[in-house]
Design an enzyme around this catalytic site. Structure first.
Site, short mmCIF file in Angstrom:
data_model
loop_
_atom_site.label_atom_id
_atom_site.label_comp_id
_atom_site.label_asym_id
_atom_site.label_seq_id
_atom_site.Cartn_x
_atom_site.Cartn_y
_atom_site.Cartn_z
N CYS A 102 -35.63 50.50 42.18
CA CYS A 102 -36.01 50.86 40.81
C CYS A 102 -37.05 49.93 40.23
CB CYS A 102 -34.79 50.81 39.93
SG CYS A 102 -33.43 51.71 40.63
N ILE A 103 -38.30 50.16 40.50
CA ILE A 103 -39.32 49.28 39.93
C ILE A 103 -40.42 50.15 39.34
CG2 ILE A 103 -41.14 47.72 40.51
CD1 ILE A 103 -39.31 46.10 42.06
#
Lengths: 103, 410
Positions: A102-103
């Protein structure tokens, strides 16, 4: 998205080869994807695959750390089962979407 | 009186307090904010401390400076939220009731999660720069460093400010060049990801800068433990990297309070609808900033853009209207690259960082995915904007929704 025949079944796959619909999955499909990655599936593998599928159905996001804390397998064991791609390869074989960091 | 309660007075909580305090009727709403600490940190500034660019004084101010005069402020640790009863229990037993609740309790570093991290080399040869203490200890260490292996390691995702470790190695390259010992310092960038960034176009551009600066990238390295005796880090697939100085992003997790409240995922991040920013469990609870589990960067810019959406949606919920504003996952990050230059990326849930100009198409003044002097000035100005505009909840001339204008598909 493309249609591909795996273990005699027509399935929808993403550009990098992940099943688009996890309900199209069966154990033969898993075995064929695994052998393409150089992995021969055992009961230990299937315990992990079923866990990943269950969690995905619940809508959980998966990480190596969370699988390692699941009680099914520890992180070292996960690497032994799916060398070089503990989460990516296991997700691909389990017929679930590509894990997102999750970036 | 109806009660609005905000948990956490960091960037996101303070910003929401100011926005809603200015909007809600004072006779109708009582607004309370709770935090356990009295100091506000300008966290983007931590990165500059090891290199002596900022000092501690540049990054701290009292939280009180940013609260509107009529808000209730409680300094206390929080025990838990009981959503079914609309109650928050503070440590020590005090109970707060609410009609609406905003959770903004952020993310915390957990060095204890990694074997051998908080051991005898902690703050001697092993550092984080996510706390002011870590950043200052590293500054001291750098002063007498004469050369060797400097390792930057990312052991887990998600973590606060995804580009900070990149900026760290770029600034280290410039710093040791300035000291005349760059040829004696091997800078290694070790990450569990498959490249320097998660999205392909940015990975290519930023990976190129790594190469130019002679920084070694070691990818797909999932940290198992740290050997303090032999100064080595080991991965689960039994690779090893030796270090003289190890800088690490400790595992990030949400507040224990979230776990005690039964509202978190396995990393204690609150389960949140990624579009409406409402809790998945309770309609009168909203979540903002690093505390939420939505799949975007944990960064102040995201909290800022999400804040505009949360503002609209919580007002709708208060009036019993459907939630119409949708967050698109917009993030906007300046990346310091050293030698007075910087890069800039702008992206959301669906669109990866692309090259172009920002915010004005074709004009800029900032260049997206380009290494320019102007981008560096943007980062320098940002500290002033943060203290004076962002925290006070005032408008910035950038839309909450990401725009494709000025971006080029590649």
């Amino acid at each position: 998205m493309a249609v591909k025949t795996i273990a005699g079944v027509q399935v929808n796959v993403s550009d990098d080869g992940y099943l688009e619909d996890m309900d199209q999955w069966n154990e033969d499909i898993a075995k064929e994807i695994a052998s393409g990655l150089g992995i021969e599936l055992t009961d230990e593998h299937f315990k992990v695959l079923n866990y990943l599928r269950e969690k995905t159905k619940e809508g959980a996001s998966l990480s190596i750390r969370s699988v390692g804390k699941s009680g099914i397998v520890d992180v070292k064991g996960l690497y032994k089962l799916f060398p070089k791609g503990p989460l990516k390869f296991s997700s691909k074989i389990a017929g679930i979407p590509k894990p997102t960091s999750c970036i | 009186m109806k009660k609005l309660l905000i948990l956490g007075a960091g960037t996101a909580g303070t910003m929401m307090l100011n926005k809603l305090y200015n909007e809600l009727e004072r006779e109708e709403w009582e607004i309370t904010i709770v935090d356990q600490f009295k100091t506000h940190y300008y966290q983007p500034g931590f990165l500059f401390i090891p290199f002596g660019i900022y000092s501690k004084q540049d990054v701290i101010k009292p939280k009180y400076d940013f609260f509107p005069p009529g808000a209730n402020v409680i300094f206390s640790p929080i025990d838990k939220i009981v959503g079914e009863e609309n109650k928050v229990y503070l440590e020590g037993g005090k109970v707060l009731n609410y009609d609406f609740l905003i959770i903004a309790t952020g993310t915390q570093t957990r060095p204890g999660e990694t074997e051998g991290l908080k051991d005898k080399l902690w703050y001697k040869d092993i550092f984080d720069f996510y706390t002011v203490e870590g950043a200052m200890a590293l500054h001291q260490r750098f002063k007498d460093f004469e050369g060797g292996d400097l390792v930057m390691c990312i052991p887990e995702v998600p973590y606060k400010c995804p580009v900070a470790p990149l900026e760290f190695v770029f600034l280290a390259d410039a710093y040791f060049t300035g000291k005349g010992i760059r040829d004696k310092v091997n800078i290694k960038f070790v990450t569990l990801m498959s490249g320097v960034f998660t999205k392909p176009v940015a990975t290519k551009v930023l990976g190129g800068i790594m190469e130019e600066k002679n920084i070694e990238v070691i990818s797909d390295f999932y940290l198992s433990h740290i050997d303090n005796e032999n100064k080595k880090i080991f991965s689960y697939d039994e690779r090893e990297v030796s270090f003289d100085i190890l800088t690490i992003v400790p595992v990030n997790m949400g507040s224990e309070m979230v776990a005690r409240s039964g509202m978190g995922d396995d990393m204690n991040f609150v389960k949140t609808d990624k579009y409406t920013l409402q809790s998945e469990q309770f309609e009168n609870i909203f979540v903002i900033g690093d505390a939420a589990n939505f799949p975007t960067s944990k960064a102040g810019s995201v909290a800022h853009f999400a804040g505009e959406i949360l503002f609209e949606n919580i007002l709708s919920a208060m009036e019993g209207r459907p939630l119409q504003a949708k967050f698109d996952g917009h993030a906007n990050c300046y990346i310091e690259t050293g030698f007075g230059k910087g890069a800039l990326i702008d992206f959301n849930y669906d669109t990866e960082p692309l090259p172009g100009t920002f915010p004005l198409p074709g004009i800029g003044p900032f260049g997206l995915l380009k290494n320019t002097k102007m981008n560096h000035y943007g980062k320098v100005m940002f500290r002033w904007i943060y203290w004076h505009i962002l925290l006070k909840g005032k408008e910035l001339p950038i839309e909450a929704d990401m725009s494709m204008a000025g971006k080029k598909r590649v």
